[in-house]
Design a protein around this motif. Structure first.
Motif, mmCIF file in Angstrom:
data_model
loop_
_atom_site.group_PDB
_atom_site.id
_atom_site.type_symbol
_atom_site.label_atom_id
_atom_site.label_comp_id
_atom_site.label_asym_id
_atom_site.label_seq_id
_atom_site.Cartn_x
_atom_site.Cartn_y
_atom_site.Cartn_z
ATOM 1 N N HIS A 1 26.144 46.125 15.584
ATOM 2 C CA HIS A 1 26.221 44.530 15.602
ATOM 3 C C HIS A 1 27.859 44.504 16.470
ATOM 4 N N ASN A 2 28.328 45.353 15.661
ATOM 5 C CA ASN A 2 29.570 44.459 16.965
ATOM 6 C C ASN A 2 30.092 45.218 18.412
ATOM 7 N N HIS A 3 29.080 46.378 18.432
ATOM 8 C CA HIS A 3 29.090 47.528 19.787
ATOM 9 C C HIS A 3 27.675 46.587 20.298
ATOM 10 N N ARG A 4 27.144 45.811 20.149
ATOM 11 C CA ARG A 4 25.950 45.018 20.518
ATOM 12 C C ARG A 4 26.858 43.857 21.054
ATOM 13 N N THR A 5 27.345 43.115 20.170
ATOM 14 C CA THR A 5 28.359 41.694 20.242
ATOM 15 C C THR A 5 29.296 42.344 21.701
ATOM 16 N N GLU A 6 29.919 43.841 22.260
ATOM 17 C CA GLU A 6 30.506 43.720 22.974
ATOM 18 C C GLU A 6 30.008 44.149 24.142
ATOM 19 N N ASN A 7 28.525 44.810 23.923
ATOM 20 C CA ASN A 7 27.672 44.812 25.372
ATOM 21 C C ASN A 7 27.710 43.617 25.508
ATOM 22 N N LEU A 8 27.049 42.398 24.881
ATOM 23 C CA LEU A 8 26.573 40.987 25.132
ATOM 24 C C LEU A 8 28.068 40.388 25.822
ATOM 25 N N ILE A 9 28.339 40.503 25.228
ATOM 26 C CA ILE A 9 29.790 40.357 25.934
ATOM 27 C C ILE A 9 30.369 40.024 27.781
ATOM 28 N N ASP A 10 29.896 41.310 28.163
ATOM 29 C CA ASP A 10 30.600 41.969 29.237
ATOM 30 C C ASP A 10 29.170 42.134 30.095
ATOM 31 N N ALA A 11 27.968 41.953 29.250
ATOM 32 C CA ALA A 11 26.724 41.559 31.068
ATOM 33 C C ALA A 11 27.344 40.542 30.992
ATOM 34 N N LEU A 12 27.499 39.280 30.063
ATOM 35 C CA LEU A 12 27.543 37.760 30.578
ATOM 36 C C LEU A 12 28.780 37.513 31.389
ATOM 37 N N LEU A 13 29.958 38.632 31.124
ATOM 38 C CA LEU A 13 30.843 38.408 32.538
ATOM 39 C C LEU A 13 30.674 38.859 33.574
ATOM 40 N N VAL A 14 29.552 40.355 33.174
ATOM 41 C CA VAL A 14 29.442 40.994 34.918
ATOM 42 C C VAL A 14 28.675 39.657 35.660
ATOM 43 N N LEU A 15 27.537 39.159 35.104
ATOM 44 C CA LEU A 15 26.633 38.054 35.460
ATOM 45 C C LEU A 15 26.777 36.600 36.099
ATOM 46 N N ALA A 16 28.546 36.783 35.452
ATOM 47 C CA ALA A 16 28.980 35.296 35.800
ATOM 48 C C ALA A 16 30.107 35.901 36.905
ATOM 49 N N GLN A 17 30.320 36.889 37.257
ATOM 50 C CA GLN A 17 31.274 37.800 38.316
ATOM 51 C C GLN A 17 30.031 37.543 38.905
ATOM 52 N N ALA A 18 28.943 38.590 39.176
ATOM 53 C CA ALA A 18 27.935 38.494 40.444
ATOM 54 C C ALA A 18 27.918 37.242 40.983
ATOM 55 N N GLU A 19 27.713 36.007 39.955
ATOM 56 C CA GLU A 19 26.887 34.954 40.174
ATOM 57 C C GLU A 19 27.848 34.009 41.435
ATOM 58 N N HIS A 20 29.103 35.026 40.862
ATOM 59 C CA HIS A 20 30.409 33.789 41.589
ATOM 60 C C HIS A 20 30.400 34.179 43.049
ATOM 61 N N GLY A 21 29.757 35.135 43.106
ATOM 62 C CA GLY A 21 30.088 35.980 44.444
ATOM 63 C C GLY A 21 31.629 37.259 44.868
ATOM 64 N N LEU A 22 31.228 37.298 45.851
ATOM 65 C CA LEU A 22 32.675 38.384 46.252
ATOM 66 C C LEU A 22 33.773 37.885 46.718
ATOM 67 N N ASP A 23 34.741 38.348 46.693
ATOM 68 C CA ASP A 23 35.734 37.546 47.306
ATOM 69 C C ASP A 23 36.285 38.351 48.002
ATOM 70 N N GLN A 24 36.307 39.609 47.650
ATOM 71 C CA GLN A 24 36.562 41.145 48.934
ATOM 72 C C GLN A 24 35.864 41.142 48.898
ATOM 73 N N ARG A 25 35.391 42.519 50.277
ATOM 74 C CA ARG A 25 34.646 43.286 50.121
ATOM 75 C C ARG A 25 34.825 45.426 50.774
ATOM 76 N N ARG A 26 34.529 45.986 50.870
ATOM 77 C CA ARG A 26 35.119 47.399 51.411
ATOM 78 C C ARG A 26 34.154 48.567 50.729
ATOM 79 N N PRO A 27 34.402 49.395 51.901
ATOM 80 C CA PRO A 27 32.860 50.038 52.338
ATOM 81 C C PRO A 27 32.388 50.952 50.814
ATOM 82 N N VAL A 28 31.473 50.753 50.639
ATOM 83 C CA VAL A 28 31.484 51.556 49.624
ATOM 84 C C VAL A 28 30.422 52.443 49.349
#
Length: 367
Positions: free
Chosen positions: A191-218
């Motif tokens: 459950h500790n690992h699952r909570t960490e994954n949930l927090i990571d997912a929420l932060l990634v979701l918030a970052q993606a919805e925020h948009g891209l500050d910088q772009r580079r070729p990938v």
């Protein structure tokens, strides 16, 4: 559907033509009446014969008046036609000039996203209704930018404040609990690992919805190969076929996009199933076997905390919502369709490839 510019042009042209026609018709009628009145006075007033002019030359004057008035009406009709053309052209230009600030406001509104909220319309000109509208829009952007900045600070603080206690908790569980409570220890760690994954997912979701500050070729094909090298499954066969393709974006978010697609295809599968991944001409396709997905539930796949099926490793229901947010931040489209016999096909179409679907051969090789 007529635009405002067309309607304004029609209004300007209509008013101008109506005024011109009324003016010309009035002038012609008054001219006709004045000529006839003058001829009537000449016909009742004795006129001394003019040397060299026969008296019977005065008789055709009424017919001459009709000819003059008829010619005047012809000129009037031609003039109205020319004025109609000129009024449409002038009305179109005037309407465009009047609506130019509105187009500028619209272009700014379409261009704005969370990543460029610092831009403003800054409309110059007289203090009229359009400038008031632009200033009101700029003031709204000021408030929105402050709100987004506050949200960013909150996300950063929440990330720090939540990660630290969880890390301490995990260390306490791993070190502090004795070996004879192994089942409880494993459950707490899970459950500790699952909570960490949930927090990571929420932060990634918030970052993606925020948009891209910088772009580079990938190199997206290298990202796919890296994700497959780092993960996989013992009871699900994963195959891939990629072509070189470069995306201008964030490498971390693109890695997360591919990771979530692959993990989702493996998690929502059955033992002995398959996952096929293809990248061709900027179209990333992930196709898997598994349980059937009703078409009416496809829209729920990209909503946060929505799960259509239970799995052995239950997720938080954020995987595909993160994929959709990351794709949107990179200007890509995400499409989902059920496979015959079960499973799902997810297609990510990057900018420049919209409207293109994988062809039949590509689908067969992926499957």
């Amino acid at each position: 559907m007529t635009t405002v510019r067309v309607r304004l042009t029609l209004i300007y042209s209509g008013l101008f033509l109506l005024t011109s026609v009324v003016l010309l018709v009035t002038v012609n009628l008054l001219l006709r009446q004045a000529l006839h009145a003058r001829i009537e006075r000449l016909s009742v007033t004795p006129v001394a014969p003019v040397r060299g002019m026969p008296v019977d030359r005065l008789a055709p004057l009424p017919a001459l008046v009709d000819d003059v008035v008829g010619y005047q009406w012809g000129v009037t009709t031609l003039t109205v036609g020319i004025l109609a053309l000129v009024s449409v052209v002038v009305g179109w230009l005037v309407a465009g000039r009047i609506l130019r600030p509105v187009h500028r406001i619209t272009a700014t509104a379409r261009r704005l996203s969370v990543s460029n909220l610092h831009e403003r319309i800054a409309l110059a000109g007289p203090e009229d209704e359009l400038k008031e509208l632009a200033d009101t829009f700029d003031a709204m952007l000021d408030r929105l930018e402050r709100s987004v900045e506050g949200q960013r600070r909150f996300i950063a603080n929440a990330s720090h404040e939540l990660r630290t206690p969880l890390a301490v908790q995990r260390a306490a569980i791993e070190i502090g609990l004795p070996e004879d409570v192994g089942e409880i220890r494993d459950k707490l760690l899970f459950h500790n690992h699952r909570t960490e994954n949930l927090i990571d997912a929420l932060l990634v979701l918030a970052q993606a919805e925020h948009g891209l500050d910088q772009r580079r070729p990938v190199a997206l094909d290298q990202v796919v190969r890296l994700v497959l090298a780092e993960g996989g499954s013992d009871d699900v066969t994963v195959t891939a076929r990629t072509e070189p393709f470069v995306v201008h974006g964030d490498p971390v978010l693109l890695n997360r996009l591919v990771t979530n697609l692959v993990d989702n295809a493996i998690r929502y599968n059955h033992s002995g199933g398959t996952v096929g991944i293809t990248l061709s001409h900027g179209v990333l396709t992930v196709r898997n076997t598994g349980p059937e997905v009703p078409e009416e539930r496809l829209g729920d796949l990209f909503e946060p905390f929505r799960r259509l099926h239970t799995t052995r490793e239950q997720g938080a229901g954020l995987g595909l919502s993160i994929v959709a947010s990351i794709a949107k931040a990179h200007g890509a489209d995400v499409r989902a369709s059920p496979n015959p016999g079960g499973g799902l096909e997810l297609v990510v179409v990057f900018a420049g490839n919209r409207g293109r679907e994988p062809d039949r051969d590509e689908r067969r090789r992926v499957g």
